[in-house]
Motif scaffolding. Structure first.
Motif, PDB file in Angstrom:
ATOM      1  N   TYR A  56       9.612  -4.324   7.755  1.00 33.64           N
ATOM      2  CA  TYR A  56       8.533  -5.259   7.416  1.00 33.64           C
ATOM      3  C   TYR A  56       7.836  -4.840   6.120  1.00 33.64           C
ATOM      4  N   TYR A  57       7.650  -3.541   5.950  1.00 36.19           N
ATOM      5  CA  TYR A  57       6.901  -3.050   4.788  1.00 36.19           C
ATOM      6  C   TYR A  57       7.795  -2.681   3.602  1.00 36.19           C
ATOM      7  N   PHE A  58       9.077  -2.449   3.847  1.00 35.94           N
ATOM      8  CA  PHE A  58       9.997  -2.087   2.768  1.00 35.94           C
ATOM      9  C   PHE A  58      11.303  -2.864   2.943  1.00 35.94           C
ATOM     10  N   ALA A  59      11.807  -3.390   1.847  1.00 35.00           N
ATOM     11  CA  ALA A  59      13.003  -4.229   1.920  1.00 35.00           C
ATOM     12  C   ALA A  59      14.220  -3.438   2.381  1.00 35.00           C
ATOM     13  N   ASP A  60      14.325  -2.175   1.928  1.00 34.52           N
ATOM     14  CA  ASP A  60      15.484  -1.363   2.284  1.00 34.52           C
ATOM     15  C   ASP A  60      15.149   0.107   2.076  1.00 34.52           C
ATOM     16  N   LYS A  61      16.135   0.966   2.343  1.00 37.03           N
ATOM     17  CA  LYS A  61      15.915   2.401   2.207  1.00 37.03           C
ATOM     18  C   LYS A  61      15.552   2.776   0.784  1.00 37.03           C
ATOM     19  N   LEU A  62      16.183   2.158  -0.189  1.00 35.37           N
ATOM     20  CA  LEU A  62      15.925   2.499  -1.580  1.00 35.37           C
ATOM     21  C   LEU A  62      14.451   2.289  -1.933  1.00 35.37           C
ATOM     22  N   GLU A  63      13.907   1.142  -1.545  1.00 38.27           N
ATOM     23  CA  GLU A  63      12.507   0.869  -1.862  1.00 38.27           C
ATOM     24  C   GLU A  63      11.591   1.892  -1.195  1.00 38.27           C
TER      25      GLU A  63
END
Length: 210
Positions: A56-63
């Motif tokens: 919910y708070y981050f699009a993916d691991k990279l972000e």
């Protein structure tokens, strides 16, 4: 009593607070497993937050990784400012700087391992490069603040440029970190001696020009 509007937390503030909370939690897992070996599910499994909350708070691991390391290194880059501001002699600055370096390796080695992991990975993954270069700039400037203050206290010119100064200090820090995590009991005492030996070598033998 009605609270003042200046003290109210907006939804955006609360959103940022939660992202920071998630980032700090993620750093613990990332520092132990490294960038490539860590998934969002690993982070969720080692934190009080669910996989869905992370998404919910981050699009993916990279972000999440980039946000987390930026959040952490922004603090690191100002860690030595107190030493720079309070030192009144060359010896005080050398002792204070070396003490802080040893302290951060002793207490936050996983976070530093993650940083060096990401810096190497950025040579292969272009998505990491912009953030890594920004953080490298912060750390270079931090080293330069230490050395220029040391030069003022010693009344001598700095003989190196900021990039060279950073390369020297970062090199001995990384070597001390590697020694520490691999069980070398002399790694941190050796770092103290290196700081005391290297900082004078960054200065010209000539007095500072007015």
């Amino acid at each position: 009593m009605i609270p003042s509007t200046g003290s109210r937390r907006t939804p955006a503030d609360r959103h940022d607070d939660r992202r920071q909370e998630l980032a700090e939690s993620a750093l613990l897992t990332l520092g132990e497993l490294g960038y490539a070996r860590t998934s969002l599910r690993d982070i969720a499994g080692n934190s009080p937050f669910s996989h869905g909350v992370l998404h919910y708070y981050f699009a993916d691991k990279l972000e999440l990784v980039l946000y987390s390391i930026t959040h952490y290194k922004k603090v690191c880059a100002r860690r030595y400012d107190g030493v720079v501001a309070s030192a009144t002699t060359e010896a005080e600055l050398l002792d204070g700087f070396a003490e802080k370096l040893v302290e951060t390796i002793s207490t936050e080695a996983p976070m530093h391992r993650l940083w060096y992991d990401l810096r190497v990975q950025s040579m292969f993954d272009a998505r990491l490069r912009e953030t890594v270069l920004v953080i490298d700039g912060w750390l270079r400037d931090m080293c330069w603040r230490v050395v220029t203050r040391y030069s003022e206290l010693a009344d001598r010119e700095v003989a190196l440029d900021p990039d060279s100064t950073y390369a020297v200090l970062d090199g001995v820090f990384q070597a001390a970190l590697l020694g520490h995590v691999t069980g070398d009991e002399q790694a941190l005492p050796r770092l103290v001696g290196q700081v005391h030996g290297l900082l004078p070598m960054t200065l010209s033998p000539l007095p500072r020009t007015v």
